[in-house]
Design an enzyme around this catalytic site. Structure first.
Site, short mmCIF file in Angstrom:
data_model
loop_
_atom_site.label_atom_id
_atom_site.label_comp_id
_atom_site.label_asym_id
_atom_site.label_seq_id
_atom_site.Cartn_x
_atom_site.Cartn_y
_atom_site.Cartn_z
N GLY A 37 -71.27 -79.83 -32.88
CA GLY A 37 -71.87 -79.83 -31.76
C GLY A 37 -72.34 -81.30 -31.15
N ALA A 38 -72.22 -81.57 -30.26
CA ALA A 38 -72.66 -82.30 -29.51
C ALA A 38 -74.03 -83.27 -29.95
CB ALA A 38 -72.49 -82.59 -27.85
N TYR A 108 -64.02 -71.73 -28.76
CA TYR A 108 -65.06 -71.57 -29.09
C TYR A 108 -65.00 -70.21 -29.30
CZ TYR A 108 -66.06 -76.53 -27.68
OH TYR A 108 -65.73 -77.75 -26.80
N ARG A 110 -68.25 -68.65 -29.62
CA ARG A 110 -70.22 -68.65 -29.87
C ARG A 110 -70.93 -67.89 -28.53
NH1 ARG A 110 -70.05 -74.47 -25.85
NH2 ARG A 110 -71.57 -75.26 -27.39
N ARG A 172 -69.63 -79.14 -19.38
CA ARG A 172 -68.28 -78.59 -19.79
C ARG A 172 -68.30 -77.21 -18.65
NH1 ARG A 172 -68.25 -81.57 -23.36
NH2 ARG A 172 -68.60 -81.41 -25.73
N LYS A 230 -69.19 -94.70 -19.51
CA LYS A 230 -67.63 -94.43 -19.90
C LYS A 230 -66.17 -94.66 -19.05
CE LYS A 230 -70.18 -90.87 -21.83
NZ LYS A 230 -70.38 -90.24 -22.68
N GLY A 235 -63.81 -99.33 -21.00
CA GLY A 235 -64.74 -99.67 -22.36
C GLY A 235 -65.74 -98.77 -21.62
N GLY A 261 -66.04 -86.56 -29.63
CA GLY A 261 -67.06 -87.06 -30.54
C GLY A 261 -67.09 -88.21 -29.78
N ASP A 264 -70.13 -88.44 -28.01
CA ASP A 264 -71.64 -88.92 -28.59
C ASP A 264 -71.44 -90.13 -29.74
OD1 ASP A 264 -71.57 -85.63 -27.71
OD2 ASP A 264 -70.48 -84.99 -29.23
#
Length: 312
Positions: A37-38, A108, A110, A172, A230, A235, A261, A264
């Site tokens: 989960g983010a 997923y 969910r 998403r 990002k 970088g 991830g 995150d």
């Protein structure tokens, strides 16, 4: 009386089954169980760095839900804002194993989960007031209309209380009815934030601009204090409302294991450093560092360091 928190975040956690062998998920026989989960990844990373973190969600009163609660306890994340909901299940996902640095396949399960039923009823004023910073992501915003209303209410209220807010768009598209709705609703959240942390492609979609500076200006001209983009292998690039700007080089990684991830981890670095009063350039450098650690291990949060491991 709630304990004083440095950060509070809202999101969905799922049980995650990670393949232990490469190949099609349909053919894999063995998996290891983790949490995913983010927003929980960010909460985990911040807690490992010693911040007091609260995570708000709903989980089912099932084995997956109790697994999530046990994981919160292990990571020292405050769970006073989590509801154990006996009406709906905890979501889960399957994740393939990759060894060549490409993105893994994730399936997923969910739909109709307990977390998708988050609503403004989950906003407990005293709990949120006990935190000095709110972190939101576009994943929780996409779960349902009621979940979005909770995020919007939390952002509006905490902003009015003078708290700082960070926002990671974490797009998403598959969870939204349309791209137009996604853009409109996520920008509404972004414009309530002090710090906005999009990926370059996400920024292009959300603003219609195509350069880091023009994407940043889109938000800065509407009241955001700092935008950090990002920029992949390059970088990251940042700009502030007072005109400070610059690029921060990526940390070179020889062996990319799992890219999930990374964003995150980047958020963990930037948010933790800014809450410690570090200059933005230093915060972005920490974001790059933690993001680089996250992609060198399999799993969404296994690479997130403790304060000792961070070594700064």
């Amino acid at each position: 009386m709630y304990k004083t928190l440095d950060v509070i975040t809202i999101g969905e956690a799922m049980a995650m089954f990670v393949a232990t062998e490469t190949g099609e998920l349909s053919a894999v026989e063995h998996f290891i169980k983790r949490v995913a989960g983010a927003e929980l990844n960010v909460a985990t990373g911040l807690a490992r760095l010693g911040l007091n973190v609260g995570w708000v969600s709903r989980v089912g009163d099932d084995s997956f839900g109790h697994f999530v609660l046990d994981s919160l306890k292990k990571e020292n994340i405050d769970a006073a804002g989590v509801t154990l909901d006996g009406r709906f299940p905890t979501g889960f996902q399957l994740k393939s194993k990759v060894e060549n640095g490409t993105d893994p396949i994730v399936e997923y399960f969910r739909k109709g989960s307990a977390a998708s039923h988050l609503s403004t009823e989950d906003y407990h004023a005293g709990y949120f007031a006990a935190a000095r910073h709110l972190h939101l992501s576009g994943v929780a915003a996409a779960l349902s209309d009621s979940s979005y209303e909770l995020l919007d209410h939390a952002a509006t209220t905490m902003k009015s209380q003078g708290k700082t807010i960070s926002f990671d768009p974490n797009l998403r598209p598959v969870l939204w009815k349309s791209e137009a709705e996604m853009v409109e609703k996520l920008n509404r959240l972004a414009l309530q934030a002090d710090w906005v942390l999009p990926g370059l492609k996400e920024g292009m979609i959300l603003t219609g601009e195509n350069t880091p500076e023009s994407i940043a200006d889109f938000y800065l001209n509407q009241g955001v204090k700092a935008v950090v983009l990002k920029t992949g292998a390059d970088g990251a690039w940042f700009k502030t409302a007072n005109g400070e700007q610059g690029a921060v080089a990526a940390v070179k990684v020889e062996n990319v294991v799992d890219t999930v991830g990374a964003g995150d981890g980047f958020a963990v670095g930037v948010i933790s450093a800014l809450l410690e009063g570090k200059p933005l350039q230093q915060a972005v450098a920490r974001g790059n560092k933690i993001g680089s650690l996250a992609i060198q291990v399999q799993g969404d949060s296994e690479g997130l360091p403790t304060r000792v491991q961070l070594n700064e």
